[in-house]
Design an enzyme around this catalytic site. Structure first.
Site, PDB file in Angstrom:
ATOM      1  N   SER A  78       1.246  -1.216  -0.105  1.00 56.48           N
ATOM      2  CA  SER A  78      -0.019   0.232   0.172  1.00 56.48           C
ATOM      3  C   SER A  78       0.463   1.103   0.031  1.00 56.48           C
ATOM      4  O   SER A  78       2.091   1.391  -0.836  1.00 56.48           O
ATOM      5  CB  SER A  78      -0.994  -0.139   1.551  1.00 56.48           C
ATOM      6  OG  SER A  78      -1.889   0.814   1.288  1.00 56.48           O
ATOM      7  N   TYR A 121      -3.040   7.485  -7.129  1.00 56.48           N
ATOM      8  CA  TYR A 121      -2.793   6.910  -6.751  1.00 56.48           C
ATOM      9  C   TYR A 121      -3.342   6.925  -5.452  1.00 56.48           C
ATOM     10  O   TYR A 121      -3.836   5.438  -4.979  1.00 56.48           O
ATOM     11  CB  TYR A 121      -1.577   7.415  -6.814  1.00 56.48           C
ATOM     12  CG  TYR A 121      -0.611   6.635  -5.789  1.00 56.48           C
ATOM     13  CD1 TYR A 121       0.248   6.002  -6.499  1.00 56.48           C
ATOM     14  CD2 TYR A 121      -0.176   7.255  -4.919  1.00 56.48           C
ATOM     15  CE1 TYR A 121       0.879   4.936  -5.851  1.00 56.48           C
ATOM     16  CE2 TYR A 121       1.205   6.511  -3.389  1.00 56.48           C
ATOM     17  CZ  TYR A 121       1.030   5.372  -4.224  1.00 56.48           C
ATOM     18  OH  TYR A 121       2.659   4.756  -4.052  1.00 56.48           O
ATOM     19  N   LYS A 130      -4.919   3.632  -3.735  1.00 56.93           N
ATOM     20  CA  LYS A 130      -4.012   2.728  -2.502  1.00 56.93           C
ATOM     21  C   LYS A 130      -5.474   2.328  -1.488  1.00 56.93           C
ATOM     22  O   LYS A 130      -4.298   1.837   0.003  1.00 56.93           O
ATOM     23  CB  LYS A 130      -3.184   3.722  -1.829  1.00 56.93           C
ATOM     24  CG  LYS A 130      -1.632   2.897  -3.234  1.00 56.93           C
ATOM     25  CD  LYS A 130      -0.928   2.435  -3.137  1.00 56.93           C
ATOM     26  CE  LYS A 130      -0.033   2.152  -3.803  1.00 56.93           C
ATOM     27  NZ  LYS A 130       0.959   0.714  -4.365  1.00 56.93           N
TER      28      LYS A 130
HETATM   29  N1  LIG Z   1       9.231   4.864  -3.586  1.00 57.59           N
HETATM   30  C1  LIG Z   1       7.890   5.048  -2.783  1.00 57.59           C
HETATM   31  O1  LIG Z   1       8.254   6.188  -1.947  1.00 57.59           O
HETATM   32  C2  LIG Z   1       6.901   4.439  -2.414  1.00 57.59           C
HETATM   33  C3  LIG Z   1       6.282   4.602  -1.727  1.00 57.59           C
HETATM   34  C4  LIG Z   1       4.658   3.666  -0.832  1.00 57.59           C
HETATM   35  C5  LIG Z   1       4.550   2.466  -2.040  1.00 57.59           C
HETATM   36  N2  LIG Z   1       5.307   2.714  -2.477  1.00 57.59           N
HETATM   37  C6  LIG Z   1       4.919   1.652  -3.956  1.00 57.59           C
HETATM   38  O2  LIG Z   1       5.529   0.225  -3.468  1.00 57.59           O
HETATM   39  C7  LIG Z   1       5.529  -0.442  -4.794  1.00 57.59           C
HETATM   40  C8  LIG Z   1       6.688  -0.610  -5.163  1.00 57.59           C
HETATM   41  O3  LIG Z   1       6.968   0.738  -6.131  1.00 57.59           O
HETATM   42  P1  LIG Z   1       9.252   1.120  -5.534  1.00 57.59           P
HETATM   43  O4  LIG Z   1       8.941   2.306  -4.940  1.00 57.59           O
HETATM   44  O5  LIG Z   1       9.744  -0.229  -5.761  1.00 57.59           O
HETATM   45  O6  LIG Z   1       8.827   1.584  -7.479  1.00 57.59           O
HETATM   46  P2  LIG Z   1       9.981   1.206  -8.631  1.00 57.59           P
HETATM   47  O7  LIG Z   1       9.686   1.767 -10.309  1.00 57.59           O
HETATM   48  O8  LIG Z   1      11.716   1.360  -8.307  1.00 57.59           O
HETATM   49  O9  LIG Z   1       9.371  -0.520  -9.114  1.00 57.59           O
HETATM   50  C9  LIG Z   1       8.208  -0.886  -9.545  1.00 57.59           C
HETATM   51  C10 LIG Z   1       8.439  -2.274 -10.266  1.00 57.59           C
HETATM   52  O10 LIG Z   1       6.899  -2.554 -11.115  1.00 57.59           O
HETATM   53  C11 LIG Z   1       7.262  -2.838 -12.255  1.00 57.59           C
HETATM   54  N3  LIG Z   1       6.172  -2.842 -12.905  1.00 57.59           N
HETATM   55  C12 LIG Z   1       5.433  -1.342 -12.932  1.00 57.59           C
HETATM   56  N4  LIG Z   1       4.110  -1.603 -13.395  1.00 57.59           N
HETATM   57  C13 LIG Z   1       3.763  -2.988 -13.820  1.00 57.59           C
HETATM   58  C14 LIG Z   1       2.861  -3.819 -14.345  1.00 57.59           C
HETATM   59  N5  LIG Z   1       1.357  -3.203 -14.921  1.00 57.59           N
HETATM   60  N6  LIG Z   1       3.251  -4.603 -14.986  1.00 57.59           N
HETATM   61  C15 LIG Z   1       4.529  -4.594 -14.232  1.00 57.59           C
HETATM   62  N7  LIG Z   1       5.623  -4.801 -13.420  1.00 57.59           N
HETATM   63  C16 LIG Z   1       4.892  -3.604 -13.217  1.00 57.59           C
HETATM   64  C17 LIG Z   1       8.408  -1.815 -12.899  1.00 57.59           C
HETATM   65  O11 LIG Z   1       8.341  -2.192 -14.165  1.00 57.59           O
HETATM   66  C18 LIG Z   1       9.567  -1.480 -12.003  1.00 57.59           C
HETATM   67  O12 LIG Z   1      10.104  -2.635 -11.662  1.00 57.59           O
HETATM   68  C19 LIG Z   1       4.639   0.573  -5.340  1.00 57.59           C
HETATM   69  O13 LIG Z   1       3.638  -0.086  -5.528  1.00 57.59           O
HETATM   70  C20 LIG Z   1       4.082   1.386  -5.665  1.00 57.59           C
HETATM   71  O14 LIG Z   1       3.149   2.143  -5.140  1.00 57.59           O
HETATM   72  C21 LIG Z   1       6.243   3.246  -3.383  1.00 57.59           C
END
Ligand SMILES: NC(=O)c1ccc[n+]([C@@H]2O[C@H](COP(=O)([O-])OP(=O)(O)OC[C@H]3O[C@@H](n4cnc5c(N)ncnc54)[C@H](O)[C@@H]3O)[C@@H](O)[C@H]2O)c1
Length: 250
Positions: free
Chosen positions: A140, A154, A158
């Site tokens: 989330s 977004y 979430k």
């Molecule tokens: N980075 C932050 O600050 C943060 C904060 C809160 C929540 N999140 C959540 O963490 C999760 C992971 O994000 P992250 O920060 O590691 O980002 P990231 O962009 O580094 O990694 C996300 C990965 O998901 C893959 N992806 C995107 N769309 C896709 C799809 N349709 N099918 C398959 N793969 C797909 C991308 O290619 C990427 O490799 C997400 O759900 C994001 O919303 C991230």
């Protein structure tokens, strides 16, 4: 607490495994003995993961989690018995607020961040029910608690991930299945955190500058995901766990 070999003999699915939190989760599960079916829309990122981690039992499946047939391929690669599912893949929304969001952004964000998690969950549940157990963790966000972390799509996606998590936890608690969520604050990953709205920049920028803690490393979020997937967390079900340096307390 046992943290080595906790997933020996088990199969896990991790989406978004090519980068950031998903990659750290896939590596940690693999290091603890799991066979990990690692999904990502980017085949290049999956190739890099496999090349980096030759000693781990990783099966890379490239595909888009917003497409049912590609979810089916991911789950088929895992086989009938999936012990753990980490729904990690997600995308941002350019901080577009309600007056500015376009339909493409809205649908894409809802499909990738929410509908994909329902589809993966729907696909693994019959096997988990038949086997009498399983664990699911959804990623989330701080944006599931408040309205100031992202755009409308977004934020809505979430908030809904928390509802999905609680519904699954409530409905399958009698089947030995646990479903929890982790809500990260800022994390150093490849996620696109750029603003596509001047209005959002004015409305949210000062709030974010005032209270957002130092961003975490992806491994710090993965540690919580993996804990929740493990038997060490057997008394946790339906929890939405902040992992945000204290942001949600402010
Ligand atoms: N980075 C932050 O600050 C943060 C904060 C809160 C929540 N999140 C959540 O963490 C999760 C992971 O994000 P992250 O920060 O590691 O980002 P990231 O962009 O580094 O990694 C996300 C990965 O998901 C893959 N992806 C995107 N769309 C896709 C799809 N349709 N099918 C398959 N793969 C797909 C991308 O290619 C990427 O490799 C997400 O759900 C994001 O919303 C991230």
């Amino acid at each position: 607490m046992n943290t080595t070999g906790r997933f020996q003999g088990m199969t896990a699915i991790v989406t978004g495994a090519g980068s950031g939190i998903g990659k750290a989760t896939a590596i940690s599960l693999g290091q603890q003995g799991a066979r990990v079916v690692a999904g990502d829309v980017s085949p290049d990122r999956l190739d890099a993961l496999i090349a980096e981690q030759p000693a781990l039992n990783l099966v890379a499946i490239a595909g888009d989690v917003s497409v049912q047939a590609e979810v089916d391929a991911l789950v088929a690669a895992a086989g009938d018995r999936v012990h753990a599912l980490a729904n990690v893949a997600g995308v941002m929304d350019g901080f577009l607020p309600a007056a500015e969001v376009d339909d493409d952004t809205w649908h894409r964000v809802i499909e990738v961040n929410l509908t994909s998690m329902m589809r993966l969950t729907r696909a693994v549940l019959p096997g988990m029910i038949a086997a009498g157990g399983g664990a699911i963790v959804n990623v989330s966000s701080e944006a599931s608690f408040r309205g100031s972390c992202a755009g409308v799509a977004y934020t809505a996606s979430k908030h809904a991930v928390n509802g999905l998590t609680r519904s699954v936890a409530a409905c399958y608690r009698g089947n030995g299945i646990r479903c929890n969520a982790v809500a990260p604050g800022g994390v150093r990953t490849n996620v696109d955190g750029s603003f596509r709205s001047a209005h959002a920049g004015q409305a949210l920028g000062p709030l974010l500058q005032a209270i957002v803690p130092t961003p975490a490393q992806p491994e710090e979020i993965a540690a919580v995901i993996v804990h929740l997937l493990s038997e060490d967390a057997r008394n946790m079900n339906g929890a939405i766990v902040p992992c945000d340096g204290g942001w949600s307390a402010l």
